[in-house]
Structure formats: C-alpha cells, structure tokens
Design a protein around this motif. Structure first.
Motif, PDB file in Angstrom:
ATOM      1  N   MET A   1       5.302 136.771  60.511  1.00  0.00           N
ATOM      2  CA  MET A   1       5.687 135.728  61.415  1.00  0.00           C
ATOM      3  C   MET A   1       7.283 135.426  61.124  1.00  0.00           C
ATOM      4  N   GLU A   2       7.999 135.623  62.075  1.00  0.00           N
ATOM      5  CA  GLU A   2       9.415 135.131  61.808  1.00  0.00           C
ATOM      6  C   GLU A   2       9.666 133.643  61.616  1.00  0.00           C
ATOM      7  N   ASN A   3      10.366 133.065  60.663  1.00  0.00           N
ATOM      8  CA  ASN A   3      10.614 132.012  60.419  1.00  0.00           C
ATOM      9  C   ASN A   3      11.625 131.210  61.515  1.00  0.00           C
ATOM     10  N   LEU A   4      10.791 129.878  62.103  1.00  0.00           N
ATOM     11  CA  LEU A   4      11.321 129.341  63.022  1.00  0.00           C
ATOM     12  C   LEU A   4      12.954 128.835  63.184  1.00  0.00           C
ATOM     13  N   TYR A   5      13.257 128.688  61.855  1.00  0.00           N
ATOM     14  CA  TYR A   5      14.838 128.225  61.646  1.00  0.00           C
ATOM     15  C   TYR A   5      15.595 129.352  62.329  1.00  0.00           C
ATOM     16  N   TYR A   6      15.194 130.370  62.367  1.00  0.00           N
ATOM     17  CA  TYR A   6      16.263 131.729  62.871  1.00  0.00           C
ATOM     18  C   TYR A   6      15.941 131.632  64.159  1.00  0.00           C
ATOM     19  N   ARG A   7      14.790 131.713  64.512  1.00  0.00           N
ATOM     20  CA  ARG A   7      14.397 132.132  66.053  1.00  0.00           C
ATOM     21  C   ARG A   7      15.014 130.793  66.836  1.00  0.00           C
ATOM     22  N   GLU A   8      14.658 129.734  66.681  1.00  0.00           N
ATOM     23  CA  GLU A   8      14.981 128.497  67.464  1.00  0.00           C
ATOM     24  C   GLU A   8      15.732 127.596  66.378  1.00  0.00           C
ATOM     25  N   ARG A   9      17.179 127.825  66.578  1.00  0.00           N
ATOM     26  CA  ARG A   9      17.957 127.171  65.388  1.00  0.00           C
ATOM     27  C   ARG A   9      17.921 125.639  65.511  1.00  0.00           C
ATOM     28  N   ASN A  10      17.788 125.203  67.066  1.00  0.00           N
ATOM     29  CA  ASN A  10      17.915 123.749  67.256  1.00  0.00           C
ATOM     30  C   ASN A  10      16.618 122.888  67.130  1.00  0.00           C
ATOM     31  N   LEU A  11      15.573 123.798  66.785  1.00  0.00           N
ATOM     32  CA  LEU A  11      14.203 123.022  66.828  1.00  0.00           C
ATOM     33  C   LEU A  11      14.210 122.054  65.687  1.00  0.00           C
ATOM     34  N   LYS A  12      13.871 120.799  66.076  1.00  0.00           N
ATOM     35  CA  LYS A  12      13.669 119.688  65.106  1.00  0.00           C
ATOM     36  C   LYS A  12      12.474 119.303  64.478  1.00  0.00           C
ATOM     37  N   GLU A  13      11.292 119.877  65.332  1.00  0.00           N
ATOM     38  CA  GLU A  13      10.121 119.463  65.150  1.00  0.00           C
ATOM     39  C   GLU A  13       9.146 120.526  65.568  1.00  0.00           C
ATOM     40  N   VAL A  14       7.912 120.794  64.784  1.00  0.00           N
ATOM     41  CA  VAL A  14       6.920 121.536  65.277  1.00  0.00           C
ATOM     42  C   VAL A  14       5.521 121.220  64.776  1.00  0.00           C
ATOM     43  N   LYS A  15       4.533 121.247  65.597  1.00  0.00           N
ATOM     44  CA  LYS A  15       3.125 121.080  65.153  1.00  0.00           C
ATOM     45  C   LYS A  15       2.462 122.501  64.417  1.00  0.00           C
ATOM     46  N   THR A  16       1.924 122.402  63.642  1.00  0.00           N
ATOM     47  CA  THR A  16       1.412 123.698  63.141  1.00  0.00           C
ATOM     48  C   THR A  16       0.203 123.473  62.052  1.00  0.00           C
ATOM     49  N   GLN A  17      -0.413 124.246  61.431  1.00  0.00           N
ATOM     50  CA  GLN A  17      -1.425 124.299  60.363  1.00  0.00           C
ATOM     51  C   GLN A  17      -1.011 124.728  59.156  1.00  0.00           C
ATOM     52  N   ILE A  18      -1.615 123.836  57.884  1.00  0.00           N
ATOM     53  CA  ILE A  18      -1.319 124.374  56.619  1.00  0.00           C
ATOM     54  C   ILE A  18      -2.196 125.464  56.333  1.00  0.00           C
ATOM     55  N   LYS A  19      -1.397 126.782  55.915  1.00  0.00           N
ATOM     56  CA  LYS A  19      -2.157 127.835  55.482  1.00  0.00           C
ATOM     57  C   LYS A  19      -2.900 127.781  54.018  1.00  0.00           C
ATOM     58  N   LYS A  20      -2.011 127.033  53.212  1.00  0.00           N
ATOM     59  CA  LYS A  20      -2.642 126.838  51.887  1.00  0.00           C
ATOM     60  C   LYS A  20      -1.909 125.937  51.018  1.00  0.00           C
ATOM     61  N   VAL A  21      -2.475 125.215  49.857  1.00  0.00           N
ATOM     62  CA  VAL A  21      -1.798 124.211  49.397  1.00  0.00           C
ATOM     63  C   VAL A  21      -1.702 124.732  47.962  1.00  0.00           C
ATOM     64  N   ILE A  22      -0.505 124.993  47.210  1.00  0.00           N
ATOM     65  CA  ILE A  22      -0.524 125.635  45.973  1.00  0.00           C
ATOM     66  C   ILE A  22       0.130 124.720  44.894  1.00  0.00           C
ATOM     67  N   ASP A  23      -0.201 125.200  43.706  1.00  0.00           N
ATOM     68  CA  ASP A  23       0.550 124.701  42.563  1.00  0.00           C
ATOM     69  C   ASP A  23       1.699 125.425  42.236  1.00  0.00           C
ATOM     70  N   TYR A  24       3.031 125.033  42.536  1.00  0.00           N
ATOM     71  CA  TYR A  24       4.047 125.359  42.277  1.00  0.00           C
ATOM     72  C   TYR A  24       4.961 125.001  41.187  1.00  0.00           C
ATOM     73  N   ASN A  25       4.736 125.904  39.997  1.00  0.00           N
ATOM     74  CA  ASN A  25       5.450 125.410  38.754  1.00  0.00           C
ATOM     75  C   ASN A  25       5.184 123.809  38.675  1.00  0.00           C
ATOM     76  N   GLY A  26       3.828 123.057  38.713  1.00  0.00           N
ATOM     77  CA  GLY A  26       3.602 121.932  38.239  1.00  0.00           C
ATOM     78  C   GLY A  26       4.079 121.028  39.709  1.00  0.00           C
ATOM     79  N   LYS A  27       4.582 121.595  40.674  1.00  0.00           N
ATOM     80  CA  LYS A  27       5.045 120.741  41.771  1.00  0.00           C
ATOM     81  C   LYS A  27       3.801 121.171  43.093  1.00  0.00           C
ATOM     82  N   THR A  28       3.631 120.356  43.917  1.00  0.00           N
ATOM     83  CA  THR A  28       2.600 120.455  45.087  1.00  0.00           C
ATOM     84  C   THR A  28       3.603 121.466  46.042  1.00  0.00           C
ATOM     85  N   GLY A  29       3.118 122.609  46.554  1.00  0.00           N
ATOM     86  CA  GLY A  29       3.773 123.462  47.426  1.00  0.00           C
ATOM     87  C   GLY A  29       2.859 123.826  48.433  1.00  0.00           C
ATOM     88  N   ILE A  30       3.357 123.690  49.878  1.00  0.00           N
ATOM     89  CA  ILE A  30       2.304 124.197  50.980  1.00  0.00           C
ATOM     90  C   ILE A  30       3.111 125.548  51.524  1.00  0.00           C
TER      91      ILE A  30
END
Ligand SMILES: [Zn+2]
Length: 415
Positions: A1-30
């Motif tokens: 899936m292409e990242n939206l920031y390239y495809r729609e550069r002026n898009l300020k908001e999007v509704k989506t789903q969380i695929k996964k929550v991970i532990d990223y070097n001790g921080k919460t990454g989604i």
C-alpha cells in the motif's frame, strides 16, 4: 500500500484501522492500514499529530504522535505516548499537525526552487542544506554579490507567481537510463522518487512537496555569508517569509516615524544625519583641542620648575570631568618637561592622577609616581597605584587631599 502522504499530499486527516501495536525500543509503536504520517526525509522533518480512537464503551480517546519513522522490518512506525484504553479493533482517526507539515513542505519545496534558480542563472550547485525550526540554510558553491542574490530572490518569487505545477513521481526503468535529473541518481535497486519543477529543477527526492509553486507564497533570503568555501544562504518560505517581512515592515515604519520622513527620503535623511554627525565631531574635536591647549598653557604658566627645569604641576579641581583632566595631563606631559599632580573632588570622594612622560622618567631616575602614591597613600587612605610614569586612584578623604599632593609636590620641587 502506498503511503498516503505521497499520494495525497494535502490530506490532513484519514480514518483507518490499526494493523498492529508493537513495542518499539521501549516505546509504543503502531502500524496503520493506511498511513498519512510522513516519517521525514530529504532534509524535511517528520510529522506529528494525533490518533483518535474509542475505548470499549465507545468513549473518545486522543493520543499524541511523538515521532514517525521508517523501519526496514515494519515499514512506517507511528510512535505514540500510550495506547491506553484504545480499542485497537475499532477504526481510528489520524490527524496530521497541518501547520507543521505545511511549513515543512514549504521550506523543503522552497529549497528546490532556490537550488534550481542558483543552477539555472549562475550554474552553481547546491553543496548542503539544513531545514531548521526557525530558518533554513542552503550552501551554494562560489561567491555571490548583493546584486546576484537580489536577482535570485526575484527569480524565485517569479517562479512562485507563475504557479507552476510541481510533479512528483516514481521513476521507471526507461527514465532511469535517460539521466533526466540535474544530479546523478542514487545507486539503488529500490524505487526512486523524483521531484520535477518544469523548466527549473528535476532531482531525486523522498520529501513531501507542495503541488504548485504558488503554494510557497514567498521566498525571502534573510542573509548570506561565506562558509567553508561556499556561500551559506539563510532563507524563509511561506508563512515564515510573510511574517518576517511584515515584522520588518513594522520596524521600518517606526524608523520612518523617528526620522519624520517617508521611504523615498529615508536614505537621504540618514546620509544627512551622518554628515552632520561627522561635521559636529570635527568641530568638537577642534574646539576641545584648542581648549585643552589653552587650559594646559595657563596651568603651566602658573607652575614652578625644579633645578632640572621640570614643571611640577599641582592642581586640585572641583567636580571636573575626569576625561578632560586625562586629556590635559596627556597634553602637558607630551608637550612640556612636566610632572602632573591632579586631584578632582567629586561627590564624597576624590580622584587622583599623577603623570609624567615615559621619556622623562627614563632621563630622571628619581621620578617614580607609583612609589610616591604608595608611600603617601596612608595620608588620605587612598586606593590605587601605578608605574613610575603614571599612578591613579581615589580616596574618600577630601580634607587631607592637599596634604597628600603637597607631600609629593615637595619631593620633586626640591630635587
Ligand atoms: Zn524534495
């Protein structure tokens, strides 16, 4: 899936789903199904913003995005403060901090416009760049004059005015072979994104760019200076440039009011003021010299000499300017064989100045004003000291100051 920031550069908001929550070097990454947050690149800063979800009871929960980064294994990772009670199976709303993103896009795209102008007009390459929180820097090879910089600034702002559509695309194999970019492409098998401002610049870049040069609003070169064999330009784009120019305009308005004139006459007014200042300075200098000369001669005429024909100049002043006494002492010691003993009574204290010329102290070894000051200081509790030809200090004892000067006077008049 292409990242939206390239495809729609002026898009300020999007509704989506969380695929996964991970532990990223001790921080919460989604990891998101569709991602709107830009991880930074091409010198441009990463996005920040918010993720809004709901808990199991459908209450809204908003969390701040603290960083966005690209990971080889996970792809885009959005780091948040805490997932908390957010129901990760329910949809979430991702909101980009648009002021920050737009500012980043403007500074970054503005850099492409400037780099393109420098190359197009003067065939100068860009050596480095830094997009800062308050201002950005662009290093361009060679030296520049004020006129050259003015030409660049005007040209860049004309590019904005022309409203040129900015192209952003992934380069295909065919184009890769054609060497269409201004600078060599990176040596990689991965996809390469290209930015193209028709008739100005075409280069590989992974930043997020504005759609049209008009989106930049204004480019202002704030200042430039030599830096490590190149020239460093500090520049502002978009809202930053507009704000800077308007603030400067306010300052300028105050200057005009101070001079009581308009922009057509201000340079002339400053020029006249400088001329007036120079003229007054010259007059003042001439009058001061005349005065010092006259005053010094008067003091000398009322002074006595010792057997070596040295004038022993002894005078107590009341509330005189110390700079004037310093000038007089200098004049007398430079123009006469003289030892100057001055005191100047001020409010609650006395300044003391003992002076001779260096030449005189070399010819007559008995002159040592520093020693005299030290030896007699207890008469008035004076603080200070100095060398053989110059001693200065102060005391609070106004009553005995004549005793102090007298005692030094007698040392030299009786030699
Ligand atoms: Zn770029």
């Amino acid at each position: 899936m292409e990242n939206l920031y390239y495809r729609e550069r002026n898009l300020k908001e999007v509704k989506t789903q969380i695929k996964k929550v991970i532990d990223y070097n001790g921080k919460t990454g989604i990891l998101l199904k569709e991602n709107i947050f830009f991880p930074g690149g091409g010198g441009q800063i990463s996005d920040s913003g918010y993720i809004t979800g709901v808990d199991k009871n459908n209450n809204e929960i908003k969390v701040k995005v603290i960083n966005v980064l690209e990971d080889l294994k996970f792809g885009i990772v959005v780091l948040i403060e805490n997932i908390g009670e957010i129901d990760i199976d329910a949809p979430v709303k991702c909101t980009v901090d648009w002021d920050r993103r737009e500012d980043g896009m403007q500074q970054h795209t503005g850099q492409h416009v400037l780099s393109g102008c420098f190359f197009k007009i003067f065939q100068r390459n860009t050596k480095g760049l830094h997009i800062g929180k308050e201002l950005s820097q662009l290093d361009i090879e060679g030296e520049f004059t004020d006129d050259m910089v003015k030409e660049i600034e005007e040209y860049a702002n004309n590019i904005i005015q022309e409203g040129i559509d900015i192209k952003n695309y992934i380069i295909d194999d065919e184009l890769r072979k054609k060497n269409i970019t201004r600078r060599p492409l990176p040596d990689t098998k991965e996809e390469i994104r290209v930015l193209e401002i028709p008739n100005l610049d075409i280069n590989a870049c992974c930043g997020v760019h504005c759609y049209n040069t008009r989106d930049l609003r204004m480019i202002k070169i704030k200042r430039f200076y030599r830096h490590k064999g190149s020239t460093r330009f500090e520049y502002l784009v978009g809202q930053r440039a507009v704000k800077y120019v308007l603030e400067r305009e306010n300052v300028f308005e105050r200057v005009l009011n101070n001079f009581n004139c308009d922009e057509k006459n201000i340079e002339n007014a400053i020029h006249n003021l400088n001329n007036k200042k120079d003229e007054l300075y010259e007059k003042n200098r001439y009058s001061s010299l005349k005065y010092i000369e006259l005053f010094s001669n008067e003091i000398i005429n009322s002074s006595k000499i010792n057997k070596d024909n040295i004038y022993i100049v002894y005078k107590i002043f009341e509330g005189e300017k110390n700079w004037l006494l310093a000038d007089i002492a200098k004049y007398i010691t430079e123009n006469y064989k003289a030892i100057v003993l001055f005191a100047n009574k001020a409010d609650g204290f006395v300044d003391i100045k003992l002076q001779a010329s260096k030449k005189l102290t070399k010819e007559h070894k008995y002159i040592n004003l520093g020693e005299d000051f030290k030896n007699k200081s207890k008469l008035v509790d004076a603080k200070g000291g100095g060398s053989a030809f110059m001693a200065q200090g102060m005391c609070e004892n106004q009553k005995n100051i004549d005793n102090f000067l007298d005692s030094i006077y007698h040392i030299y008049i009786e030699k």
